[in-house]
Design a protein around this motif. Structure first.
Motif, mmCIF file in Angstrom:
data_model
loop_
_atom_site.group_PDB
_atom_site.id
_atom_site.type_symbol
_atom_site.label_atom_id
_atom_site.label_comp_id
_atom_site.label_asym_id
_atom_site.label_seq_id
_atom_site.Cartn_x
_atom_site.Cartn_y
_atom_site.Cartn_z
ATOM 1 N N GLY A 65 -26.401 33.706 -24.951
ATOM 2 C CA GLY A 65 -27.656 34.357 -24.588
ATOM 3 C C GLY A 65 -28.265 33.793 -23.329
ATOM 4 O O GLY A 65 -29.090 34.447 -22.687
ATOM 5 N N PHE A 66 -27.876 32.571 -22.960
ATOM 6 C CA PHE A 66 -28.430 31.955 -21.754
ATOM 7 C C PHE A 66 -27.419 31.874 -20.615
ATOM 8 O O PHE A 66 -27.807 31.766 -19.454
ATOM 9 N N SER A 67 -26.147 31.933 -20.956
ATOM 10 C CA SER A 67 -25.135 31.801 -19.905
ATOM 11 C C SER A 67 -24.314 33.058 -19.695
ATOM 12 O O SER A 67 -23.525 33.137 -18.773
ATOM 13 N N GLU A 68 -24.526 34.056 -20.581
ATOM 14 C CA GLU A 68 -23.810 35.329 -20.538
ATOM 15 C C GLU A 68 -22.304 35.170 -20.766
ATOM 16 O O GLU A 68 -21.533 36.073 -20.503
ATOM 17 N N THR A 69 -21.905 34.013 -21.225
ATOM 18 C CA THR A 69 -20.505 33.811 -21.616
ATOM 19 C C THR A 69 -20.504 33.124 -22.974
ATOM 20 O O THR A 69 -21.413 32.336 -23.291
ATOM 21 N N LEU A 70 -19.510 33.421 -23.780
ATOM 22 C CA LEU A 70 -19.428 32.843 -25.107
ATOM 23 C C LEU A 70 -19.202 31.344 -24.992
ATOM 24 O O LEU A 70 -18.270 30.897 -24.333
ATOM 25 N N GLY A 71 -20.118 30.557 -25.608
ATOM 26 C CA GLY A 71 -20.036 29.099 -25.506
ATOM 27 C C GLY A 71 -18.870 28.533 -26.293
ATOM 28 O O GLY A 71 -18.271 29.194 -27.141
ATOM 29 N N ALA A 72 -18.560 27.280 -26.002
ATOM 30 C CA ALA A 72 -17.446 26.615 -26.681
ATOM 31 C C ALA A 72 -17.917 25.802 -27.889
ATOM 32 O O ALA A 72 -17.121 25.499 -28.779
ATOM 33 N N GLU A 73 -19.200 25.461 -27.926
ATOM 34 C CA GLU A 73 -19.727 24.641 -29.018
ATOM 35 C C GLU A 73 -19.850 25.449 -30.306
ATOM 36 O O GLU A 73 -20.381 26.566 -30.307
ATOM 37 N N LYS A 74 -19.367 24.878 -31.419
ATOM 38 C CA LYS A 74 -19.414 25.571 -32.703
ATOM 39 C C LYS A 74 -20.543 25.080 -33.601
ATOM 40 O O LYS A 74 -21.130 25.863 -34.349
ATOM 41 N N LYS A 75 -20.863 23.804 -33.512
ATOM 42 C CA LYS A 75 -21.859 23.241 -34.411
ATOM 43 C C LYS A 75 -23.275 23.487 -33.915
ATOM 44 O O LYS A 75 -23.573 23.321 -32.729
ATOM 45 N N SER A 76 -24.145 23.841 -34.854
ATOM 46 C CA SER A 76 -25.556 24.052 -34.554
ATOM 47 C C SER A 76 -26.375 22.892 -35.128
ATOM 48 O O SER A 76 -26.240 22.559 -36.315
ATOM 49 N N LYS A 77 -27.210 22.293 -34.302
ATOM 50 C CA LYS A 77 -28.080 21.213 -34.765
ATOM 51 C C LYS A 77 -29.275 21.809 -35.497
ATOM 52 O O LYS A 77 -29.925 22.729 -34.979
ATOM 53 N N LEU A 78 -29.593 21.253 -36.696
ATOM 54 C CA LEU A 78 -30.650 21.822 -37.526
ATOM 55 C C LEU A 78 -31.651 20.750 -37.992
ATOM 56 O O LEU A 78 -31.891 20.588 -39.198
ATOM 57 N N PRO A 79 -32.257 20.010 -37.074
ATOM 58 C CA PRO A 79 -33.221 18.980 -37.496
ATOM 59 C C PRO A 79 -34.511 19.596 -38.038
ATOM 60 O O PRO A 79 -34.925 20.677 -37.620
ATOM 61 N N CYS A 80 -35.146 18.869 -38.964
ATOM 62 C CA CYS A 80 -36.417 19.324 -39.525
ATOM 63 C C CYS A 80 -37.148 18.150 -40.135
ATOM 64 O O CYS A 80 -36.571 17.068 -40.366
ATOM 65 N N THR A 81 -38.437 18.352 -40.436
ATOM 66 C CA THR A 81 -39.266 17.351 -41.105
ATOM 67 C C THR A 81 -39.906 17.985 -42.318
ATOM 68 O O THR A 81 -40.526 19.056 -42.212
ATOM 69 N N ASN A 82 -39.784 17.314 -43.462
ATOM 70 C CA ASN A 82 -40.318 17.842 -44.723
ATOM 71 C C ASN A 82 -41.545 17.045 -45.157
ATOM 72 O O ASN A 82 -41.537 15.820 -45.141
ATOM 73 N N PHE A 83 -42.580 17.761 -45.570
ATOM 74 C CA PHE A 83 -43.790 17.166 -46.148
ATOM 75 C C PHE A 83 -43.920 17.693 -47.575
ATOM 76 O O PHE A 83 -44.098 18.894 -47.770
ATOM 77 N N THR A 84 -43.805 16.797 -48.556
ATOM 78 C CA THR A 84 -43.693 17.252 -49.922
ATOM 79 C C THR A 84 -44.718 16.621 -50.845
ATOM 80 O O THR A 84 -45.277 15.552 -50.568
ATOM 81 N N ILE A 85 -44.940 17.276 -51.983
ATOM 82 C CA ILE A 85 -45.770 16.768 -53.067
ATOM 83 C C ILE A 85 -45.045 17.080 -54.375
ATOM 84 O O ILE A 85 -44.395 18.132 -54.487
ATOM 85 N N GLY A 86 -45.120 16.164 -55.315
ATOM 86 C CA GLY A 86 -44.415 16.402 -56.568
ATOM 87 C C GLY A 86 -44.827 15.423 -57.644
ATOM 88 O O GLY A 86 -45.823 14.708 -57.528
ATOM 89 N N LEU A 87 -44.036 15.392 -58.708
ATOM 90 C CA LEU A 87 -44.297 14.529 -59.854
ATOM 91 C C LEU A 87 -43.104 13.607 -60.076
ATOM 92 O O LEU A 87 -41.951 14.014 -59.927
ATOM 93 N N SER A 88 -43.402 12.355 -60.421
ATOM 94 C CA SER A 88 -42.364 11.343 -60.644
ATOM 95 C C SER A 88 -42.606 10.681 -61.996
ATOM 96 O O SER A 88 -43.730 10.275 -62.312
ATOM 97 N N PHE A 89 -41.540 10.565 -62.790
ATOM 98 C CA PHE A 89 -41.671 10.017 -64.153
ATOM 99 C C PHE A 89 -40.749 8.813 -64.343
ATOM 100 O O PHE A 89 -39.689 8.743 -63.775
#
Length: 289
Positions: A265-289
């Motif tokens: 989409g940015f180079s108009e040619t099919l890229g060679a890289e196969k892996k997609s980086k998927l970083p994220c940050t989770n903010f959670t609430i829950g119960l612990s027993f």
């Protein structure tokens, strides 16, 4: 000399025949010791202040020392016996704009201006070794039996433009360190190996995922996560940073991957890289027993 002997004899008779209680006898002996010490101190004239000042100072020092000891003992005793924990939690998952190797402006150029996500986890903390014989610190194993994460990048500027949804499910395991500074309050710091059983991405239009035209599926992928838990009683709050990469292969075109489409989409040619980086940050609430 005779008078002194009669006094000593009188004192002896007081102890022998007076039938006093142990407390009275102790007070009597302590009084005699204090009188003797005072006489010697005054006679020797080694100190510039009186004996009662020394006695008061000594008693005050003893009280202060005892008070400090009680405070330290209380602080140490606050650390409770730590137990294994079973927990479940959910919350907001914030996908990074750096997913798929892009920047926020790159997403905006595609018409995608907002992002959101959600997460769910089910796991346990197994404490396996207490540190330096203390009950308020321990190392252990933190295992998530199941976690799910969903991220959505919405195209709100162009109704004909595509939005992107990414779903991931897996398990995580790694070492943890637990510290309990006060009663019922515990902190967990951990790092985990992230094993994603399955990852899927879908490009959809008109805000309808079930009308999606492009599906991309990943196989088993690995990454890492690092986080902090704050537990008070059964309440559990957490923040966690996840980094994982996945090869998302097109369901319609085997051998073609989503990351190649993104790069094209940015180079108009099919890229060679196969892996997609998927970083994220989770903010959670829950119960612990």
């Amino acid at each position: 000399m005779k008078g002194n002997r009669s006094k000593k004899k009188k004192h002896f008779l007081f102890l022998k025949n007076g039938h006093k209680t142990a407390g009275q006898i102790s007070i009597f002996i302590l009084t005699q010791i204090i009188i003797t010490c005072k006489r010697k101190l005054l006679f020797q004239n080694k100190y510039a202040f009186k004996f009662n000042h020394i006695l008061k100072f000594t008693l005050n020092m003893k009280k202060a020392t005892f008070t400090v000891f009680l405070i330290l003992a209380s602080i140490i005793s606050f650390g409770q016996y730590l137990d294994n924990q079973f927990y479940f939690r959910f919350g907001y998952s914030s996908p990074s704009w750096k997913q798929f190797g892009m920047e926020e402006q790159d997403w905006n150029d595609l018409g995608i201006t907002s992002k959101a996500g959600a997460s769910f986890e089910l796991g346990s903390i197994f404490l396996i070794k207490r540190l330096i014989n203390r009950n308020d610190m321990a190392i252990g194993i933190n295992a998530d039996y199941l976690y799910t994460v969903f991220h959505n990048f919405s195209n709100e500027d162009d109704v004909n433009g595509g939005s992107l949804g990414v779903f991931r499910a897996g398990s995580k395991i790694g070492p943890s360190f637990t510290y309990s500074p006060v009663d019922k309050l515990e902190f967990d710091v951990y790092t985990k190996l992230d094993c994603a059983w399955a990852t899927a991405a879908v490009i959809y239009y008109s805000d309808m995922i079930d009308d999606a035209e492009d599906f991309f599926l990943g196989t088993v992928d690995f990454g890492f996560s690092t986080g902090l838990n704050i537990r008070y009683g059964i309440l559990m709050l957490g923040v966690e940073f996840n980094t994982i990469s996945s090869e998302l292969e097109s369901d319609d075109y085997p051998g073609v991957y989503l990351q190649q489409f993104v790069d094209a989409g940015f180079s108009e040619t099919l890229g060679a890289e196969k892996k997609s980086k998927l970083p994220c940050t989770n903010f959670t609430i829950g119960l612990s027993f």
